[in-house]
Design a protein around this motif. Structure first.
Motif, short mmCIF file in Angstrom:
data_model
loop_
_atom_site.label_atom_id
_atom_site.label_comp_id
_atom_site.label_asym_id
_atom_site.label_seq_id
_atom_site.Cartn_x
_atom_site.Cartn_y
_atom_site.Cartn_z
N ASN A 146 0.87 -1.18 0.00
CA ASN A 146 0.00 0.00 0.00
C ASN A 146 0.90 1.22 0.00
O ASN A 146 2.13 1.10 0.01
CB ASN A 146 -0.95 0.00 1.22
CG ASN A 146 -0.21 -0.34 2.51
OD1 ASN A 146 0.71 0.36 2.90
ND2 ASN A 146 -0.61 -1.44 3.14
N ALA A 147 0.30 2.40 -0.01
CA ALA A 147 1.10 3.62 -0.13
C ALA A 147 2.02 3.82 1.06
O ALA A 147 3.09 4.42 0.93
CB ALA A 147 0.17 4.83 -0.28
N ARG A 148 1.63 3.34 2.25
CA ARG A 148 2.44 3.50 3.46
C ARG A 148 3.42 2.34 3.68
O ARG A 148 4.13 2.34 4.67
CB ARG A 148 1.54 3.64 4.69
CG ARG A 148 0.54 4.79 4.62
CD ARG A 148 1.21 6.15 4.65
NE ARG A 148 0.23 7.23 4.68
CZ ARG A 148 -0.30 7.81 3.63
NH1 ARG A 148 0.03 7.38 2.40
NH2 ARG A 148 -1.16 8.80 3.74
N ARG A 149 3.42 1.37 2.80
CA ARG A 149 4.26 0.17 2.95
C ARG A 149 3.96 -0.55 4.26
O ARG A 149 4.84 -1.12 4.91
CB ARG A 149 5.74 0.51 2.89
CG ARG A 149 6.36 0.51 1.51
CD ARG A 149 5.86 1.62 0.64
NE ARG A 149 6.62 1.75 -0.61
CZ ARG A 149 6.32 2.62 -1.57
NH1 ARG A 149 5.28 3.44 -1.44
NH2 ARG A 149 7.06 2.67 -2.66
N LEU A 150 2.70 -0.51 4.69
CA LEU A 150 2.29 -1.24 5.88
C LEU A 150 2.13 -2.71 5.53
O LEU A 150 1.52 -3.06 4.53
CB LEU A 150 0.96 -0.72 6.39
CG LEU A 150 0.96 0.45 7.37
CD1 LEU A 150 -0.45 1.00 7.52
CD2 LEU A 150 1.49 0.03 8.72
N SER A 151 2.68 -3.57 6.37
CA SER A 151 2.49 -5.00 6.15
C SER A 151 1.17 -5.42 6.76
O SER A 151 0.64 -4.78 7.68
CB SER A 151 3.63 -5.79 6.76
OG SER A 151 3.44 -5.95 8.16
N ASP A 152 0.62 -6.52 6.26
CA ASP A 152 -0.62 -7.05 6.84
C ASP A 152 -0.40 -7.51 8.27
O ASP A 152 -1.28 -7.37 9.12
CB ASP A 152 -1.14 -8.20 5.98
CG ASP A 152 -1.56 -7.74 4.59
OD1 ASP A 152 -2.11 -6.64 4.48
OD2 ASP A 152 -1.31 -8.48 3.61
N ILE A 153 0.77 -8.06 8.56
CA ILE A 153 1.05 -8.58 9.89
C ILE A 153 1.04 -7.48 10.93
O ILE A 153 0.44 -7.60 12.00
CB ILE A 153 2.40 -9.33 9.91
CG1 ILE A 153 2.31 -10.62 9.09
CG2 ILE A 153 2.83 -9.65 11.34
CD1 ILE A 153 3.62 -11.35 8.96
N GLU A 154 1.73 -6.36 10.66
CA GLU A 154 1.88 -5.33 11.68
C GLU A 154 0.58 -4.58 11.95
O GLU A 154 0.45 -3.93 12.99
CB GLU A 154 2.99 -4.35 11.31
CG GLU A 154 2.71 -3.48 10.11
CD GLU A 154 3.90 -2.61 9.73
OE1 GLU A 154 4.34 -1.79 10.56
OE2 GLU A 154 4.41 -2.76 8.60
N ALA A 193 -10.20 -5.92 -4.14
CA ALA A 193 -10.41 -5.07 -5.31
C ALA A 193 -9.65 -3.75 -5.18
O ALA A 193 -9.07 -3.26 -6.16
CB ALA A 193 -11.90 -4.81 -5.51
N ILE A 194 -9.62 -3.14 -3.99
CA ILE A 194 -8.93 -1.85 -3.84
C ILE A 194 -7.42 -2.04 -3.80
O ILE A 194 -6.68 -1.07 -3.95
CB ILE A 194 -9.40 -1.10 -2.59
CG1 ILE A 194 -9.04 -1.86 -1.30
CG2 ILE A 194 -10.89 -0.80 -2.65
CD1 ILE A 194 -9.31 -1.07 -0.03
N ASN A 195 -6.96 -3.27 -3.60
CA ASN A 195 -5.53 -3.53 -3.63
C ASN A 195 -5.02 -3.78 -5.04
O ASN A 195 -3.83 -3.63 -5.31
CB ASN A 195 -5.20 -4.74 -2.73
CG ASN A 195 -3.73 -4.85 -2.40
OD1 ASN A 195 -2.97 -5.43 -3.16
ND2 ASN A 195 -3.36 -4.28 -1.27
N GLU A 196 -5.93 -4.14 -5.95
CA GLU A 196 -5.52 -4.49 -7.30
C GLU A 196 -4.86 -3.35 -8.06
O GLU A 196 -3.87 -3.57 -8.75
CB GLU A 196 -6.72 -5.03 -8.08
CG GLU A 196 -7.12 -6.45 -7.68
CD GLU A 196 -8.23 -7.00 -8.56
OE1 GLU A 196 -8.57 -6.32 -9.56
OE2 GLU A 196 -8.73 -8.09 -8.27
N PRO A 197 -5.37 -2.08 -8.00
CA PRO A 197 -4.70 -1.01 -8.76
C PRO A 197 -3.25 -0.79 -8.35
O PRO A 197 -2.41 -0.45 -9.20
CB PRO A 197 -5.56 0.22 -8.44
CG PRO A 197 -6.90 -0.33 -8.09
CD PRO A 197 -6.63 -1.63 -7.39
N ILE A 198 -2.92 -0.99 -7.06
CA ILE A 198 -1.54 -0.83 -6.61
C ILE A 198 -0.67 -1.90 -7.23
O ILE A 198 0.45 -1.64 -7.70
CB ILE A 198 -1.48 -0.91 -5.07
CG1 ILE A 198 -2.35 0.20 -4.45
CG2 ILE A 198 -0.04 -0.80 -4.57
CD1 ILE A 198 -2.50 0.10 -2.95
N LEU A 199 -1.20 -3.12 -7.26
CA LEU A 199 -0.46 -4.22 -7.88
C LEU A 199 -0.30 -4.00 -9.38
O LEU A 199 0.78 -4.21 -9.94
CB LEU A 199 -1.19 -5.54 -7.61
CG LEU A 199 -0.72 -6.77 -8.38
CD1 LEU A 199 0.73 -7.08 -8.04
CD2 LEU A 199 -1.62 -7.96 -8.08
#
Length: 479
Positions: A238-246, A367-373
């Protein structure tokens, strides 16, 4: 603490100092050249070192190295169960499966037959390079630490036997890879950290025009970058480079503590202490009587201080513990946008179950993650298409290609088939209809294989003049 070097002893908040997400590295220079690359590389390495520490922590956490395993108890230290409920692993695998369970496909925009053959060849080439395996590893890194990297390298004749492409695809470890950006967000240079035979660091740096081999703060070798683009592509989560784990690491730590304490409560109940009131007994006598299963004690002072022996028990309320666990787990699923596994309680339709159990929300999150990918995929695609234009004579442009992220193809197959038939009968081009229904992992290949039959059943050009038979029929009808 040295015995726990590179172990996840502390909570992640102490490691990142509550600065969640990986820090994006920027340069203030307008252009990176051999005159300033050493200075800018050293500045970037300071930031990357902190990112690498956090990435290592999150990677170890994903693999099961979690703070609960290093917990020390002061009260009854012999009963100290350390249970790591590795929800981080389940989270990463589910997030990765949502994106990469099916191969990412390239689909043609338009109906150009020549370009359709080229895009089919592009998908075949990517499959021969095991792109899906590379994608899976990249998306695991994205979910684990907030970012991943793809490297598009040269085979240079050193590829595998019968390798049909002149490039190679690999997923890079984010602990040893990073990209530095200009202030406008355009990549300035990439860096991959390696080692020589003596263990000394080597920094392989790419700009749009040059490459550098940096050792001991000096340019050891350099040359022209024939790609005309940086071959290291960043895939941020994501834009903040946040991981899913953290995002939920505090909740998963709390679940580990709660689970371990519940096991401790059971063990302490089973291994309860024996309480002696107004009586004395030596250890050897107690051990003998315990083996026989009976105790005989005498009061210290007759009837004034009556002797009593009892087992000290205080059982942990498991029902209340389960309530806390369920609340934490539901919050974990809600924050992560994951569906739960709650069964049908009766009377629900399939759509109602999807809404109640969170499947619909999970689909929206994906779906909202797809444009970043897709943005990162398109950067990689530009570089690959440029190579294919030079070496294979391809005419495809990035604007001709639609990046298609496949999901579960078995959902609502009957509905999809009915929609497909309706689209064809309404005059929609069969190639567009095949892409629209999202039933096939490779719609371009399906359209190519079905071309002859589809064009016979649904020709693109309909007859505009009446046939003799039609005229006769009309005349008969008039008569």
């Amino acid at each position: 603490m040295y015995r726990y070097a590179h172990k996840n002893v502390r909570p992640f908040s102490a490691v990142c100092q509550n600065n969640y997400g990986r820090q994006v590295i920027f340069t203030r220079k307008r252009q990176i050249t051999k005159n300033n690359i050493i200075e800018e590389l050293n500045k970037a390495l300071v930031i990357h070192e902190q990112n690498a520490i956090e990435i290592e922590y999150l990677d170890r956490y994903y693999r099961g190295d979690q703070p609960i395993l290093y917990r020390q108890k002061v009260n009854r230290p012999e009963i100290n169960n350390k249970i790591a409920v590795n929800l981080a692993y389940e989270l990463v695998e589910r997030k990765t499966a949502e994106m990469c369970a099916e191969p990412i496909q390239y689909v043609l925009r338009g109906t150009d037959n020549h370009k359709s053959e080229e895009i089919t060849q592009l998908n075949i080439t990517m499959d021969s390079e095991s792109k899906q395996e590379c994608d899976i590893d990249i998306h695991r890194w994205r979910s684990i630490c907030g970012t991943g990297y793809r490297f598009i390298g040269n085979d240079d004749g050193q590829g595998q036997l019968l390798d049909e492409s002149d490039f190679s695809l690999s997923s890079e470890n984010p602990m040893y890879t990073f990209v530095v950006y200009y202030s406008n967000g355009r990549p300035a240079f990439s860096c991959q950290i390696g080692e020589d035979e003596n263990g000394a660091d080597i920094y392989y740096v790419f700009t749009d025009n040059e490459w550098f081999d940096v050792r001991n703060d000096k340019i050891y070798a350099s040359g022209i970058n024939g790609n005309r683009a940086i071959p290291v592509i960043e895939y941020p989560n994501n834009a903040r480079r946040l991981s899913d784990i953290e995002m939920t690491i505090a909740i998963t730590d709390a679940i580990n503590v709660l689970t371990s304490d519940r096991i401790n409560g059971v063990e302490q109940f089973v291994s309860a202490w024996v309480k002696f009131v107004n009586c004395e007994i030596d250890i050897d006598t107690f051990r003998k009587m315990r083996q026989e299963g009976a105790l005989v004690v005498k009061s210290n002072n007759g009837s004034d201080n009556k002797a009593d022996v009892d087992v000290m028990t205080s059982e942990l309320n498991q029902t209340e513990g389960q309530v806390v666990f369920t609340d934490l787990f539901e919050r974990f699923l809600s924050i992560q946008g994951l569906a739960n596994r709650q069964g049908n309680t009766g009377g629900d339709t399939g759509s109602a179950v999807e809404l109640r159990n969170g499947h619909y929300d999970a689909g929206l999150r994906t779906a909202i993650n797809e444009p970043i990918l897709k943005k990162s995929e398109r950067m990689a695609l530009r570089l690959i298409l440029n190579r294919l234009r030079i070496n294979k004579g391809f005419t495809l442009m990035p604007s001709d290609v639609e990046i298609h992220i496949n999901h579960n193809k078995l959902d609502n197959m009957l509905v999809k088939a009915e929609v497909f038939e309706i689209l064809l009968r309404c005059g929609i081009n069969y190639k567009r209809a095949v892409k629209t229904i999202d039933m096939f992992s490779d719609p371009e290949q399906v359209a190519l294989e079905s071309a002859k039959r589809m064009e016979m059943l649904f020709p693109e050009e309909q007859p505009t003049t009446a046939t003799p038979n039609n005229n006769n029929n009309d005349k008969t009808a008039d008569e």
